[in-house]
Design an enzyme around this catalytic site. Structure first.
Site, PDB file in Angstrom:
ATOM      1  CB  SER A 132      -0.968   0.015   1.172  1.00  0.00           C
ATOM      2  OG  SER A 132      -0.272   0.194   2.386  1.00  0.00           O
ATOM      3  CE  LYS A 141      -3.320   2.085   4.428  1.00  0.00           C
ATOM      4  NZ  LYS A 141      -2.886   1.174   3.424  1.00  0.00           N
TER       5      LYS A 141
END
Length: 189
Positions: free
Chosen positions: A48, A92
Site C-alpha cells: 500500500s 498511510k
C-alpha cells in the site's frame, strides 16, 4: 556455634539482588513510557505504501507527540489504528484534514470515476501511496483523529550489522524523499 554467622553474606547478596531488580524495574518503566508516549518502533509491510516503503517490510520509528499537539498535516505519514479491525495498525499518508475537500478516484483499477467529499471536523483522510493496492479512506471513509497513534519520523535500515537511519522528509509538491542521517542525527542535504 553461631546460627546467624552466615546471615551477613546472605544479607549483602539480598541487598545486591534488590538493587539490581530496582535498576531493571526502572529501565522497564522507562522503556514502557518511551514506547507509549514518546516514540515506538513498528514493522510495516505490504504494497500500500509503495514506492515509499518496501513491500517486504520496513522498521519505522513513529513519534507519539505531534498528533497529541495537533501537529499532523497533509503529506505526513502516520501510524493509525485501523477503523475496521482495531487489533491492527495502518501506515498511510494524510491527504486531508477536517474541513478540507478531497477528490479521489473511487476504484482506480476499474474506472476513472471521481468523487469529492468534505472531511468531517475531527477526522483525517488517509491514503496509501500505491492507490491500486491500498485499503484506506476511499473504502472506509474519513478516520477519527483520535485513531492517529503517531507520525512516522524515520525508517531504520539494518545492513550487514551496521545500522543507519534515514529520515523521511516531506515536501509539498513531490513524493516523499529519503535523506540519510550522519552519526549525530544531522541531515545531509
Amino acid at each position: 556455634m553461631n546460627l546467624f554467622g552466615n546471615a551477613v553474606p546472605w544479607r549483602s547478596i539480598a541487598k545486591e539482588a534488590l538493587e539490581r531488580t530496582a535498576i531493571v524495574t526502572r529501565f522497564l518503566c522507562l522503556l514502557h513510557v518511551t514506547n507509549t508516549y514518546i516514540c515506538t518502533p513498528t514493522l510495516v509491510y505490504g504494497p500500500s505504501m509503495l514506492p515509499t516503503l518496501n513491500l517486504t517490510g520496513d522498521v519505522l520509528l513513529a513519534e507519539r507527540v505531534s498528533h497529541r499537539l495537533g501537529k499532523v498535516r497533509p503529506g505526513d505519514v502516520v501510524l493509525v489504528r485501523s477503523p475496521v479491525d482495531p487489533r491492527k495498525s495502518l501506515t498511510k499518508r494524510v491527504v486531508a484534514m477536517g474541513g478540507d475537500k478531497v477528490t479521489f478516484v473511487v476504484d482506480p483499477r476499474n474506472s476513472d470515476r471521481v468523487r469529492t467529499i468534505t472531511v468531517p471536523r475531527g477526522h483525517v483522510w488517509i491514503q496509501g501511496d500505491n492507490i491500486y493496492a491500498s485499503r484506506d479512506s476511499r473504502q472506509f471513509g474519513a478516520v477519527p483523529y483520535g485513531l492517529v497513534e503517531g507520525k512516522i519520523l524515520c525508517r531504520c535500515i539494518l545492513m550487514c550489522i551496521v545500522a543507519s537511519i534515514v529520515c523521511i522528509k516531506r515536501t509539498p509538491c513531490s513524493p516523499m524523499q529519503v535523506w540519510p542521517l550522519d552519526g549525530f542525527g544531522l541531515l545531509h542535504h
